[in-house]
Design a protein around this motif. Structure first.
Motif, PDB file in Angstrom:
ATOM      1  N   SER A 267       0.816  -1.216   0.000  1.00  0.00           N
ATOM      2  CA  SER A 267       0.000   0.000   0.000  1.00  0.00           C
ATOM      3  C   SER A 267       0.848   1.264   0.000  1.00  0.00           C
ATOM      4  O   SER A 267       0.310   2.373   0.067  1.00  0.00           O
ATOM      5  N   ALA A 268       2.164   1.104  -0.070  1.00  0.00           N
ATOM      6  CA  ALA A 268       3.065   2.251  -0.154  1.00  0.00           C
ATOM      7  C   ALA A 268       3.431   2.493  -1.621  1.00  0.00           C
ATOM      8  O   ALA A 268       2.810   1.984  -2.529  1.00  0.00           O
ATOM      9  N   GLY A 269       4.479   3.262  -1.830  1.00  0.00           N
ATOM     10  CA  GLY A 269       4.917   3.558  -3.192  1.00  0.00           C
ATOM     11  C   GLY A 269       4.467   4.929  -3.642  1.00  0.00           C
ATOM     12  O   GLY A 269       3.720   5.631  -2.946  1.00  0.00           O
ATOM     13  N   PRO A 270       4.914   5.343  -4.821  1.00  0.00           N
ATOM     14  CA  PRO A 270       4.569   6.675  -5.327  1.00  0.00           C
ATOM     15  C   PRO A 270       3.067   6.860  -5.472  1.00  0.00           C
ATOM     16  O   PRO A 270       2.366   5.983  -5.963  1.00  0.00           O
ATOM     17  N   ASP A 271       2.573   8.005  -5.042  1.00  0.00           N
ATOM     18  CA  ASP A 271       1.158   8.331  -5.158  1.00  0.00           C
ATOM     19  C   ASP A 271       0.928   8.973  -6.525  1.00  0.00           C
ATOM     20  O   ASP A 271       1.394  10.079  -6.786  1.00  0.00           O
ATOM     21  N   ASP A 272       0.211   8.264  -7.391  1.00  0.00           N
ATOM     22  CA  ASP A 272      -0.044   8.799  -8.733  1.00  0.00           C
ATOM     23  C   ASP A 272      -1.438   9.404  -8.853  1.00  0.00           C
ATOM     24  O   ASP A 272      -1.911   9.706  -9.960  1.00  0.00           O
ATOM     25  N   GLY A 273      -2.115   9.572  -7.694  1.00  0.00           N
ATOM     26  CA  GLY A 273      -3.418  10.205  -7.715  1.00  0.00           C
ATOM     27  C   GLY A 273      -4.566   9.297  -8.072  1.00  0.00           C
ATOM     28  O   GLY A 273      -5.714   9.753  -8.162  1.00  0.00           O
ATOM     29  N   ARG A 274      -4.287   8.011  -8.262  1.00  0.00           N
ATOM     30  CA  ARG A 274      -5.332   7.052  -8.605  1.00  0.00           C
ATOM     31  C   ARG A 274      -5.416   5.984  -7.511  1.00  0.00           C
ATOM     32  O   ARG A 274      -4.520   5.841  -6.691  1.00  0.00           O
ATOM     33  N   TRP A 275      -6.502   5.241  -7.524  1.00  0.00           N
ATOM     34  CA  TRP A 275      -6.723   4.240  -6.487  1.00  0.00           C
ATOM     35  C   TRP A 275      -5.731   3.092  -6.589  1.00  0.00           C
ATOM     36  O   TRP A 275      -5.534   2.518  -7.671  1.00  0.00           O
ATOM     37  N   ARG A 276      -5.083   2.778  -5.457  1.00  0.00           N
ATOM     38  CA  ARG A 276      -4.295   1.550  -5.365  1.00  0.00           C
ATOM     39  C   ARG A 276      -5.199   0.370  -5.020  1.00  0.00           C
ATOM     40  O   ARG A 276      -5.092  -0.698  -5.583  1.00  0.00           O
ATOM     41  N   HIS A 277      -6.078   0.587  -4.026  1.00  0.00           N
ATOM     42  CA  HIS A 277      -6.931  -0.493  -3.539  1.00  0.00           C
ATOM     43  C   HIS A 277      -8.021  -0.808  -4.555  1.00  0.00           C
ATOM     44  O   HIS A 277      -8.665   0.095  -5.103  1.00  0.00           O
ATOM     45  N   GLY A 278      -8.226  -2.106  -4.780  1.00  0.00           N
ATOM     46  CA  GLY A 278      -9.339  -2.571  -5.578  1.00  0.00           C
ATOM     47  C   GLY A 278     -10.395  -3.133  -4.648  1.00  0.00           C
ATOM     48  O   GLY A 278     -11.129  -2.404  -3.998  1.00  0.00           O
ATOM     49  N   MET A 279     -10.437  -4.461  -4.548  1.00  0.00           N
ATOM     50  CA  MET A 279     -11.351  -5.108  -3.611  1.00  0.00           C
ATOM     51  C   MET A 279     -10.755  -5.124  -2.202  1.00  0.00           C
ATOM     52  O   MET A 279      -9.570  -5.416  -2.027  1.00  0.00           O
ATOM     53  N   VAL A 280     -11.579  -4.836  -1.207  1.00  0.00           N
ATOM     54  CA  VAL A 280     -11.208  -4.947   0.206  1.00  0.00           C
ATOM     55  C   VAL A 280     -12.291  -5.760   0.894  1.00  0.00           C
ATOM     56  O   VAL A 280     -13.484  -5.532   0.658  1.00  0.00           O
ATOM     57  N   GLY A 281     -11.891  -6.725   1.717  1.00  0.00           N
ATOM     58  CA  GLY A 281     -12.906  -7.565   2.334  1.00  0.00           C
ATOM     59  C   GLY A 281     -12.475  -8.173   3.655  1.00  0.00           C
ATOM     60  O   GLY A 281     -11.348  -7.983   4.121  1.00  0.00           O
ATOM     61  N   ALA A 282     -13.414  -8.904   4.245  1.00  0.00           N
ATOM     62  CA  ALA A 282     -13.193  -9.623   5.498  1.00  0.00           C
ATOM     63  C   ALA A 282     -13.729 -11.030   5.337  1.00  0.00           C
ATOM     64  O   ALA A 282     -14.744 -11.248   4.658  1.00  0.00           O
ATOM     65  N   GLY A 283     -13.045 -12.010   5.949  1.00  0.00           N
ATOM     66  CA  GLY A 283     -13.457 -13.398   5.791  1.00  0.00           C
ATOM     67  C   GLY A 283     -13.388 -14.189   7.081  1.00  0.00           C
ATOM     68  O   GLY A 283     -12.691 -13.806   8.026  1.00  0.00           O
ATOM     69  N   VAL A 284     -14.124 -15.297   7.096  1.00  0.00           N
ATOM     70  CA  VAL A 284     -14.100 -16.248   8.210  1.00  0.00           C
ATOM     71  C   VAL A 284     -14.103 -17.652   7.613  1.00  0.00           C
ATOM     72  O   VAL A 284     -14.542 -17.868   6.485  1.00  0.00           O
ATOM     73  N   ASP A 285     -13.589 -18.632   8.393  1.00  0.00           N
ATOM     74  CA  ASP A 285     -13.609 -19.999   7.879  1.00  0.00           C
ATOM     75  C   ASP A 285     -14.042 -20.989   8.949  1.00  0.00           C
ATOM     76  O   ASP A 285     -14.295 -20.620  10.113  1.00  0.00           O
ATOM     77  N   SER A 286     -14.123 -22.232   8.557  1.00  0.00           N
ATOM     78  CA  SER A 286     -14.681 -23.273   9.426  1.00  0.00           C
ATOM     79  C   SER A 286     -13.754 -23.652  10.569  1.00  0.00           C
ATOM     80  O   SER A 286     -14.162 -24.384  11.469  1.00  0.00           O
ATOM     81  N   THR A 287     -12.501 -23.175  10.550  1.00  0.00           N
ATOM     82  CA  THR A 287     -11.585 -23.442  11.665  1.00  0.00           C
ATOM     83  C   THR A 287     -11.660 -22.365  12.737  1.00  0.00           C
ATOM     84  O   THR A 287     -10.974 -22.447  13.749  1.00  0.00           O
ATOM     85  N   GLY A 288     -12.476 -21.319  12.496  1.00  0.00           N
ATOM     86  CA  GLY A 288     -12.593 -20.235  13.455  1.00  0.00           C
ATOM     87  C   GLY A 288     -11.714 -19.033  13.156  1.00  0.00           C
ATOM     88  O   GLY A 288     -11.751 -18.045  13.895  1.00  0.00           O
ATOM     89  N   ARG A 289     -10.930 -19.095  12.089  1.00  0.00           N
ATOM     90  CA  ARG A 289     -10.080 -17.962  11.744  1.00  0.00           C
ATOM     91  C   ARG A 289     -10.898 -16.832  11.120  1.00  0.00           C
ATOM     92  O   ARG A 289     -11.904 -17.067  10.448  1.00  0.00           O
ATOM     93  N   ALA A 290     -10.427 -15.602  11.307  1.00  0.00           N
ATOM     94  CA  ALA A 290     -11.004 -14.429  10.656  1.00  0.00           C
ATOM     95  C   ALA A 290      -9.860 -13.574  10.128  1.00  0.00           C
ATOM     96  O   ALA A 290      -8.769 -13.543  10.710  1.00  0.00           O
ATOM     97  N   TRP A 291     -10.087 -12.882   9.035  1.00  0.00           N
ATOM     98  CA  TRP A 291      -8.995 -12.138   8.412  1.00  0.00           C
ATOM     99  C   TRP A 291      -9.545 -10.994   7.579  1.00  0.00           C
ATOM    100  O   TRP A 291     -10.737 -10.909   7.282  1.00  0.00           O
ATOM    101  N   LEU A 292      -8.637 -10.119   7.173  1.00  0.00           N
ATOM    102  CA  LEU A 292      -8.904  -9.072   6.196  1.00  0.00           C
ATOM    103  C   LEU A 292      -8.097  -9.384   4.952  1.00  0.00           C
ATOM    104  O   LEU A 292      -7.073 -10.067   5.008  1.00  0.00           O
TER     105      LEU A 292
END
Length: 299
Positions: A267-292
């Protein structure tokens, strides 16, 4: 060949994941050779539907591990979209079985066809094919029952694409136009604790927004993970605001220190004035883990 942004991004990744970054970069360079040899070389680097600026590569991050991830186009813009699944299948190798999915695209107008994905962690590589579902439906298979169940819990899902992993698992991606907290809780309960996903989404954004859902299924069709995600520019005012939300919410989930370092690099680097981020999300699974997780354009 417009690779300066990629070189900068991988140089930053090497600061914490040198060996994996080297291997992933070499693999990506090989995968991009068709674009380097495109008959429309300038168009090839600004015409992809993979990122908001048309760049044909997206780097990705997930807080649950320190893997180096990328997704890319498999051919130049002169190649018909109908040929791209076959080309992605060739690059991914026999470990990814795309055969049953070829019929899902046959005789349909395609917008992008297929992309190739790569995940590199501690010397182990995994490949993935992303393919377009042009008619908004999931084809018949072991995944059908779970897809129908998710639709019944959320309502009004439009299936947009599938991800075929080299371990035989399948990830199905749908668009949800008007989700509610109740629907998201019920959806996540397919794989575990639905309230955990709602808490993460609330921490990121504060309200349920028109979003995408992805459901990961084991080879036999059993649901094992669910992710809720959105295009960053539809949620936050600017790229910096998206980054701040991710960093703030990452502190609420377990994550290795190396994972946070990877996100900082991507998420660093030269800022060219356009969006770096595309999809952003959160998840969970059957083992109990959660993440971004997030997809980011190289800069």
């Amino acid at each position: 060949m417009s690779t300066a942004a990629l070189r900068r991004a991988f140089d930053r990744l090497r600061a914490s994941r040198a060996a994996d970054a080297d291997t992933a970069e070499h693999a990506l360079t090989d995968a991009l050779r068709p674009l380097a040899g495109s008959v429309w070389p300038e168009v090839a680097w600004r015409s992809s539907r993979l990122t908001g600026t048309g760049y044909p590569v997206e780097l990705a991050w997930a807080s649950r591990d320190a893997a180096v991830r990328w997704t890319c186009e498999v051919a130049g813009p002169e190649t018909p979209e109908a040929d791209r699944l076959r080309l992605a299948r060739r690059v991914a190798g026999s470990a990814v079985d795309a055969g049953p999915w070829l019929l899902a695209q046959r005789e349909h107008r395609l917008l992008w066809g297929a992309w190739l994905g790569w995940r590199q962690l501690d010397g182990v590589r995994h490949r993935k094919i992303y393919l377009e579902l042009p008619d908004g439906r999931v084809p018949a298979g072991p995944w059908s029952a779970a897809a129908a169940e998710l639709d019944s819990r959320v309502g009004g899902l439009t299936w947009r694409m599938a991800g075929l992993n080299d371990d035989g698992s399948v990830e199905l991606y749908a668009r949800a136009l008007d989700p509610t907290w109740t629907a998201l809780t019920s959806a996540a309960a397919l794989v575990g604790d639905g309230s955990r996903l709602v808490g993460l989404v609330g921490g990121l954004v504060g309200y349920p927004w028109p979003c995408g859902l992805s459901l990961v299924l084991a080879p036999a069709g059993t649901p094992v993970a669910l992710t809720c995600f959105a295009i960053a520019k539809t949620v936050w005012a600017c790229d910096a605001a998206a980054r701040a939300a991710v960093l703030r919410t990452t502190d609420t989930v377990d994550h290795p220190a190396a994972s946070r370092q990877l996100y900082a690099a991507l998420s660093a680097g030269p800022d060219d004035g356009r969006w770096r981020h595309g999809m952003v999300g959160a998840g969970v699974d059957s083992t109990g883990r959660a993440w971004l997780q997030a997809g980011l354009r190289p800069t």
